[in-house]
Design a protein around this motif. Structure first.
Motif, short mmCIF file in Angstrom:
data_model
loop_
_atom_site.label_atom_id
_atom_site.label_comp_id
_atom_site.label_asym_id
_atom_site.label_seq_id
_atom_site.Cartn_x
_atom_site.Cartn_y
_atom_site.Cartn_z
N ILE A 3 13.93 2.42 -0.26
CA ILE A 3 12.53 2.64 -0.41
C ILE A 3 11.78 1.55 -0.71
N LEU A 4 10.89 1.24 -0.09
CA LEU A 4 10.15 -0.15 -0.23
C LEU A 4 8.56 0.14 -0.35
N LYS A 5 8.24 -0.46 -1.66
CA LYS A 5 6.55 -0.49 -1.86
C LYS A 5 5.94 -1.67 -1.06
N VAL A 6 4.91 -1.41 -0.30
CA VAL A 6 4.45 -2.56 0.66
C VAL A 6 3.10 -2.76 0.17
N HIS A 7 2.49 -3.87 -0.37
CA HIS A 7 1.14 -4.11 -0.47
C HIS A 7 0.68 -5.52 -0.09
N ALA A 53 7.42 5.33 7.77
CA ALA A 53 6.28 4.60 6.96
C ALA A 53 5.02 5.67 6.48
N VAL A 54 4.97 5.67 5.18
CA VAL A 54 3.74 6.59 4.92
C VAL A 54 2.70 5.61 4.34
N PHE A 55 1.50 5.67 4.95
CA PHE A 55 0.31 4.78 4.75
C PHE A 55 -0.44 5.60 3.48
N LEU A 56 -0.67 4.64 2.41
CA LEU A 56 -1.39 5.21 1.35
C LEU A 56 -3.05 4.89 1.37
N THR A 57 -3.12 3.92 2.34
CA THR A 57 -4.56 3.60 2.28
C THR A 57 -4.91 3.65 3.85
N LEU A 60 1.52 0.97 1.45
CA LEU A 60 2.24 2.01 1.99
C LEU A 60 3.61 1.83 1.46
N ILE A 61 4.34 2.94 1.68
CA ILE A 61 5.87 3.24 1.28
C ILE A 61 6.49 3.22 2.73
N LYS A 71 6.45 -11.27 -1.79
CA LYS A 71 4.97 -11.24 -2.23
C LYS A 71 4.50 -9.74 -1.64
N HIS A 72 4.80 -9.18 -0.58
CA HIS A 72 4.55 -8.08 0.01
C HIS A 72 5.30 -6.87 -0.10
N TYR A 73 6.83 -6.97 -0.35
CA TYR A 73 7.61 -6.02 -0.37
C TYR A 73 8.47 -6.07 -1.71
N THR A 74 8.85 -4.79 -2.20
CA THR A 74 9.42 -4.69 -3.33
C THR A 74 10.26 -3.24 -3.07
N VAL A 75 11.42 -3.54 -3.57
CA VAL A 75 12.47 -2.27 -3.60
C VAL A 75 12.44 -1.37 -4.41
#
Length: 121
Positions: free
Chosen positions: A45-49, A66-70, A113-114, A32-36
């Motif tokens: 590389i994971l997209k995290v929401h 980790a690179v935070f987008l928000t 975040l990534i 639900k929170h982690y996508t490759v």
């Protein structure tokens, strides 16, 4: 003697199960929170929401960037019961050594975040 050996065996099995639960891949235990996004022999590389106030499950990562987008606030819980609060701004980047944790978004806003998981040496 046989009962004692059986009890030792049971304890070892239980410890193995507990450690395997704590060492779970984030993508497998929390899709639900982690996508490759991408993967090769050097990185994944994971997209995290996370939505506001959402929490993950205990899982592990190798060494990561980790690179935070928000902008967000959150909390990490660790298998030993300790916790660590964090506050980050969008654009912040950080390196973390391999860890097992349970992240939680304590913010009223979404957290994106990534995560770049480093493979190998």
């Amino acid at each position: 003697m046989r009962v004692r050996l059986a009890l030792y065996g049971l304890v070892l099995v239980c410890l193995g199960l507990v450690s395997s639960v704590w060492a779970q891949d984030a993508v497998k235990v929390d899709p639900k929170h982690y996508t490759v996004v991408s993967e090769n022999d050097q990185v994944r590389i994971l997209k995290v929401h996370y939505g506001a106030h959402e929490k993950s499950v205990m899982h592990s990562h190798p060494n990561t960037v980790a690179v935070f987008l928000t902008d967000t606030t959150g909390k990490f819980a660790f298998p030993d019961g300790k916790t660590q609060d964090f506050t980050v701004k969008g654009g912040d980047a950080q390196y973390s050594a391999a860890t097992t944790h349970l992240p939680e978004n304590t913010s009223d806003k979404e957290m994106d975040l990534i995560v770049v998981e480093l493979k190998g040496h």
